[in-house]
Write a protein that holds these residues in place. Sequence first.
Motif, short mmCIF file in Angstrom:
data_model
loop_
_atom_site.label_atom_id
_atom_site.label_comp_id
_atom_site.label_asym_id
_atom_site.label_seq_id
_atom_site.Cartn_x
_atom_site.Cartn_y
_atom_site.Cartn_z
N ARG A 1 -0.74 4.25 1.93
CA ARG A 1 -0.44 3.11 2.86
C ARG A 1 -1.41 1.87 2.88
O ARG A 1 -1.04 0.63 2.81
CB ARG A 1 -0.26 3.67 4.31
CG ARG A 1 0.38 2.29 5.19
CD ARG A 1 0.65 2.83 6.50
NE ARG A 1 -0.26 3.30 7.42
CZ ARG A 1 -0.74 4.73 7.41
NH1 ARG A 1 0.16 5.58 7.15
NH2 ARG A 1 -1.72 5.07 8.37
N GLU A 2 -2.55 2.06 2.68
CA GLU A 2 -3.58 1.23 2.62
C GLU A 2 -3.40 0.40 1.45
O GLU A 2 -3.68 -0.85 1.43
CB GLU A 2 -5.07 1.98 2.50
CG GLU A 2 -5.98 0.95 2.16
CD GLU A 2 -7.42 1.81 1.90
OE1 GLU A 2 -8.02 1.37 0.58
OE2 GLU A 2 -7.80 2.66 2.19
N LYS A 3 -3.26 0.91 0.12
CA LYS A 3 -3.13 -0.05 -0.91
C LYS A 3 -1.72 -0.58 -0.75
O LYS A 3 -1.83 -2.11 -1.49
CB LYS A 3 -3.06 0.89 -2.18
CG LYS A 3 -3.99 1.77 -2.36
CD LYS A 3 -5.43 1.29 -2.37
CE LYS A 3 -6.69 2.33 -2.74
NZ LYS A 3 -7.82 1.56 -2.67
N LEU A 4 -0.88 -0.12 -0.27
CA LEU A 4 0.35 -1.06 -0.06
C LEU A 4 0.11 -2.24 1.04
O LEU A 4 0.84 -3.28 0.54
CB LEU A 4 1.51 -0.14 0.68
CG LEU A 4 2.11 1.00 -0.25
CD1 LEU A 4 2.83 1.68 0.32
CD2 LEU A 4 2.90 0.36 -1.60
N LEU A 5 -0.73 -1.93 1.93
CA LEU A 5 -0.75 -3.18 2.91
C LEU A 5 -1.89 -4.26 2.14
O LEU A 5 -1.60 -5.45 2.51
CB LEU A 5 -1.85 -2.63 4.10
CG LEU A 5 -0.81 -1.83 5.08
CD1 LEU A 5 -1.90 -0.94 6.05
CD2 LEU A 5 -0.06 -2.74 5.93
N GLU A 6 -2.48 -3.79 1.22
CA GLU A 6 -3.43 -4.67 0.51
C GLU A 6 -2.67 -5.28 -0.59
O GLU A 6 -3.07 -6.59 -0.66
CB GLU A 6 -4.81 -4.11 -0.08
CG GLU A 6 -5.73 -3.51 0.95
CD GLU A 6 -6.37 -4.53 1.66
OE1 GLU A 6 -7.17 -5.32 0.99
OE2 GLU A 6 -6.20 -4.80 2.86
N CYS A 7 -1.76 -4.76 -1.11
CA CYS A 7 -1.03 -5.56 -2.28
C CYS A 7 0.11 -6.16 -2.20
O CYS A 7 0.91 -7.14 -2.89
CB CYS A 7 -0.99 -4.32 -3.22
SG CYS A 7 -2.33 -3.70 -4.03
#
Length: 429
Positions: free
Chosen positions: A345-351
């Motif tokens: 989820r962190e990476k999805l939020l960033e990208c």
Amino acid sequence: NLHEHCNRDVDVFTGNAACSRGGRNGFIFTPACFITSEAFLDRLIKGKAEEADSSFYRHPASVPPDNGEQVSLLLRHPDQPDNAKVLKVAIIGSPNAGKSTLSNQLLGRKVFAVSKKVHTTRTRAMGVLTEDDTQIVILDTPGLTTASKVKRHQLEKSLLVDPWNTVKEADLMVVMVDAADKWTCNRLDNEVLKCLAQHPHIPAILVLNKVDLVKAKDRLLNITAELTCGVVNGQKMQVRALIRPSRAEKRPERDSEMSLDEDKTVPEDSAETNSVLSKEKLKALRSQQGWPHFKDVFMLSSLDSEYIDALKNYLLVEAKPGSWQYHSEVLTDQSPEEVCANIIREKLLECLPQEVPYSVTQSVELWQEVENGELHISVKLYAKKVSHVSMVIGPAGQLVAQIAHEVGEDLSRVFLRDVKLKLSVKLRK
């Protein structure tokens, strides 16, 4: 270095001045912290000497990749040392103040999701820092928010309840403020003030984060004075002469301030958080900029290990005699799957654009440790629109491949083994 402003009651130092004596009131100011207790300083210096002895060093714990092993570890009887000490620390603050980053740095491993977008942390999670005979239980919480924002952004109702329930368990509150946010750094969020007012018996320290991004370092004194109402550890700070007139009255109200209408929309499941405070007290808090009962003030960048060590040593010194809750090998109460889901989820939020990542759901299709010790994970991502599916996949599948690679690297450091992660994307019907 900090701009060297001084007056008769506060001495301002730079560098490693934490081991020097303060002014007449005993205040000491460094880029790392504001220390108000000489007794604490003596213990801190003693702790530094003990730290030099390698026999006290303990490698950071890790998370077992098998869910059964993690459950067994959490249920394992604590390996109590002689003279055991313990401290439960609740890290609270507005969304995106840097709470999870600080928690990860204190723990020595990345177990909590971190991104620049708000509400990355969706439920309370626990981390355990064990050093020598001391155990620090770090309670990482979602940012304190209001019922209207939860409804507006379609967030989980746990975001309203979890932070408040967590604070009840704490021995110490760490209130984090983003010192680089010019819109919010001069006043505490109204929800934070309500939390402090409701638990005045729990000691609290103020942590100004991201001080490396504040160009005019002398502003940190002004911010500190406003957020503490000029009082730290019961002693008056004589720095008001350095403070320019507050701009709080001139700028428009931000989302961080709770309106009267929002106050009325609090649902039943969070009514308890407001019932303790009278309407008069709530009204007074809305016009209050800071909290005059902070025990200490720390100024740090949560990405700088030297500053983190200063705060970690403080927490170790503040620990009181008591039985450990967890075995020393426990790092977090999250399951391996939860750690994986949070980092994805962190990476999805960033990208991805603002609205997309919050609506993506996940399902673990495969979680298998193969003969060579590698961990193979397959996760399916479900998006609610065809356009969202395309965004997550990216041109020629490059974005989803990049996310899988980065998550795999992070998980390798958490599980201490090679991780191969496969991500696929599907339309949620």
